[in-house]
Design a protein around this motif. Structure first.
Motif, PDB file in Angstrom:
ATOM      1  N   LYS A   1     -20.127  -4.057   4.925  1.00 51.81           N
ATOM      2  CA  LYS A   1     -19.298  -2.964   4.122  1.00 51.81           C
ATOM      3  C   LYS A   1     -19.522  -1.619   4.780  1.00 51.81           C
ATOM      4  O   LYS A   1     -18.497  -0.949   4.946  1.00 51.81           O
ATOM      5  CB  LYS A   1     -19.828  -2.632   2.816  1.00 51.81           C
ATOM      6  CG  LYS A   1     -19.416  -3.989   1.819  1.00 51.81           C
ATOM      7  CD  LYS A   1     -17.918  -4.036   1.685  1.00 51.81           C
ATOM      8  CE  LYS A   1     -17.344  -3.207   0.549  1.00 51.81           C
ATOM      9  NZ  LYS A   1     -15.944  -3.397   0.402  1.00 51.81           N
TER      10      LYS A   1
ATOM     11  N   THR B   1     -17.049  -1.792   7.639  1.00 49.94           N
ATOM     12  CA  THR B   1     -15.879  -1.718   7.395  1.00 49.94           C
ATOM     13  C   THR B   1     -15.455  -0.232   7.036  1.00 49.94           C
ATOM     14  O   THR B   1     -14.246   0.296   7.339  1.00 49.94           O
ATOM     15  CB  THR B   1     -15.607  -2.561   6.082  1.00 49.94           C
ATOM     16  OG1 THR B   1     -15.899  -3.962   6.196  1.00 49.94           O
ATOM     17  CG2 THR B   1     -14.145  -2.493   5.700  1.00 49.94           C
ATOM     18  N   ALA B   2     -16.283   0.543   6.388  1.00 49.94           N
ATOM     19  CA  ALA B   2     -15.956   1.974   6.447  1.00 49.94           C
ATOM     20  C   ALA B   2     -15.613   2.667   7.497  1.00 49.94           C
ATOM     21  O   ALA B   2     -14.740   3.460   7.803  1.00 49.94           O
ATOM     22  CB  ALA B   2     -17.076   2.491   5.547  1.00 49.94           C
TER      23      ALA B   2
ATOM     24  N   SER C   1     -12.347   1.402   8.854  1.00 50.90           N
ATOM     25  CA  SER C   1     -11.229   1.790   8.122  1.00 50.90           C
ATOM     26  C   SER C   1     -10.839   3.200   8.537  1.00 50.90           C
ATOM     27  O   SER C   1      -9.617   3.585   8.467  1.00 50.90           O
ATOM     28  CB  SER C   1     -11.660   2.006   6.530  1.00 50.90           C
ATOM     29  OG  SER C   1     -11.844   0.598   6.029  1.00 50.90           O
ATOM     30  N   GLY C   2     -11.587   4.133   9.083  1.00 49.27           N
ATOM     31  CA  GLY C   2     -11.508   5.457   9.463  1.00 49.27           C
ATOM     32  C   GLY C   2     -10.826   5.813  10.858  1.00 49.27           C
ATOM     33  O   GLY C   2     -10.373   6.821  11.270  1.00 49.27           O
TER      34      GLY C   2
ATOM     35  N   PRO D   1      -5.032  -2.892   6.451  1.00 48.95           N
ATOM     36  CA  PRO D   1      -6.559  -2.510   6.409  1.00 48.95           C
ATOM     37  C   PRO D   1      -7.610  -3.112   6.864  1.00 48.95           C
ATOM     38  O   PRO D   1      -7.240  -4.034   7.525  1.00 48.95           O
ATOM     39  CB  PRO D   1      -6.690  -3.106   4.613  1.00 48.95           C
ATOM     40  CG  PRO D   1      -5.677  -4.093   4.601  1.00 48.95           C
ATOM     41  CD  PRO D   1      -4.567  -3.605   5.605  1.00 48.95           C
ATOM     42  N   ALA D   2      -8.772  -2.677   6.692  1.00 52.41           N
ATOM     43  CA  ALA D   2      -9.909  -3.467   7.338  1.00 52.41           C
ATOM     44  C   ALA D   2     -10.842  -4.297   6.337  1.00 52.41           C
ATOM     45  O   ALA D   2     -10.774  -4.104   5.023  1.00 52.41           O
ATOM     46  CB  ALA D   2     -11.219  -2.157   7.696  1.00 52.41           C
TER      47      ALA D   2
ATOM     48  N   SER E   1     -13.784  -6.971   5.158  1.00 52.96           N
ATOM     49  CA  SER E   1     -15.157  -7.263   4.918  1.00 52.96           C
ATOM     50  C   SER E   1     -15.202  -8.776   4.877  1.00 52.96           C
ATOM     51  O   SER E   1     -14.784  -9.304   3.821  1.00 52.96           O
ATOM     52  CB  SER E   1     -15.706  -6.637   4.010  1.00 52.96           C
ATOM     53  OG  SER E   1     -15.767  -5.313   4.171  1.00 52.96           O
TER      54      SER E   1
ATOM     55  N   THR F   1      -9.599  -5.857  11.424  1.00 51.94           N
ATOM     56  CA  THR F   1      -8.490  -5.531  11.003  1.00 51.94           C
ATOM     57  C   THR F   1      -7.467  -6.111  11.812  1.00 51.94           C
ATOM     58  O   THR F   1      -7.733  -6.556  12.777  1.00 51.94           O
ATOM     59  CB  THR F   1      -8.408  -4.033  10.930  1.00 51.94           C
ATOM     60  OG1 THR F   1      -7.508  -3.301  10.457  1.00 51.94           O
ATOM     61  CG2 THR F   1      -8.671  -3.423  12.336  1.00 51.94           C
TER      62      THR F   1
END
Length: 355
Positions: A143, A146-147, A150-151, A173-174, A176, A197
């Motif tokens: 996670k 993933t964060a 995501s950015g 989206p990314a 997990s 992604t």
């Protein structure tokens, strides 16, 4: 080495606990012609012992006359659920579906997930499942990656072998994958442990060099000599090299579909208990190669569909390629350096020895 029913049942209970299975919930075990009998019987016992209402839905195989391999990922598209509203209704009415058949990249799977049903795929051999039982620590690590993904708006992948690939990000989206389903409408795969992604449509350019020891899936083979792949505006435009390159090119051409050559997902492995070398220990029909996809530090790229992320591309061709010793940068900052994940994890390095 074989594992006992007791050990596999315990593994299932751990995964079901992490997946927040509660007494009285409905669990449907989805099976097919290739479902492993030990995986099935221990899943039934584990779910029942936790107080679930347990059903089994067994469906006949499809696509056998089209696929070039028995691997479930060798031909995507229609599934045994296609045109089968009764089966779909049963799965939608379930709190948790244990997919021992493989529904990947299907509109039926998305339809079922949209109702809040959780789906967990588990089709690897029992001993692989037991060795790679997911943990809460896996979730936390994936996670966090993933964060970060995501950015990001760009991913740049390089290697000493010659890979130099740039991907624009942000349209999709990314995702997990950490091995259990702890949220409504979540899909995951036991075993796993990676982040991914899909690049923006038309937004990937550069070169991939598949070096000796990199892996082709679903061929489930180690590359023996370099394969040079050119990508322009999101599509593979050239494949050069020796026999391995010819085999890859012929396989992709067999689908007679221009979308077979599109870039699919990109990401990196985060599972220290998965091993690059494991694929060499198995018969090709015994595994789908999750160790290869998840081992820590690999750069995992793919050609083919993007409908799993909400896109419209549903080509039957799907090729996963875990590459070793790559450097992955997000917006210029490295997250993987020459196959080493740079997230500060304290476990011992799991990077395989140089071939």
């Amino acid at each position: 080495m074989a594992v006992s029913d007791y050990d596999l049942t315990c593994a299932w209970k751990q995964v079901l606990m992490l997946s927040k299975l509660e007494p009285g919930q409905t669990v449907t075990v989805l099976t097919g012609a290739d479902t492993h009998p030990q995986t099935l019987r221990t899943a039934l016992v584990a779910a029942a012992s936790m107080g679930a209402v347990v059903n089994r839905l067994d469906l006949p195989p499809v696509n056998g006359e089209k696929a070039l391999s028995r691997d479930a990922l060798a031909y995507l598209g229609t599934t045994p659920l296609t045109g089968n509203p009764a089966a779909i209704a049963a799965l939608k009415a379930s709190d948790l579906v244990l997919d021992l058949m493989t529904l990947l990249f299907s509109p039926e799977q998305h339809d079922i997930l949209s109702t809040g049903t959780r789906i967990l795929l588990a089709v690897e051999p029992p001993e692989v499942l037991v060795r790679l039982v997911p943990t809460e620590a896996d979730r936390v690590r994936v996670k966090a990656a993933t964060a970060r993904l995501s950015g990001a708006r760009t991913m740049h992948i390089t290697s000493d072998a010659g890979t130099d690939l740039r991907c624009d990000l942000g349209e999709f989206p990314a995702i997990s994958e950490y091995g259990f389903v702890d949220e409504p409408g979540r899909w995951d795969h036991w075993p796993s442990g990676f982040v991914l992604t899909w690049p923006n449509e038309g937004g990937t350019n550069g070169h991939l060099v598949l070096d000796r020891g990199d892996i082709l899936l679903p061929m489930k083979s180690y590359v023996q000599e370099p394969i040079h792949v050119t990508v322009q505006n999101g599509y593979v435009t050239n494949i050069e090299g020796g026999l391995d390159a010819e085999l890859l090119a012929d396989y992709m051409a067999s689908f007679n579909d221009p979308e077979s050559y599109a870039m699919s997902h990109v990401g990196w492995g985060l599972q220290p208990r998965a091993r690059w070398s494991t694929l060499a220990m198995y018969d090709r029909e015994a595994t789908i190669g999750m160790d290869a996809r998840a081992y820590e530090g690999n750069f995992l790229c793919s050609f083919g569909p993007n409908n799993e992320a909400g896109g419209s591309r549903t080509t039957a061709c799907h090729i996963d390629i875990p590459l070793r010793r790559c450097t992955v940068r997000l917006d210029g900052e490295p997250v993987v350096a020459a196959g080493k994940v740079l997230d500060g994890a304290t476990h011992p390095s799991q990077e395989p020895a140089h071939a």
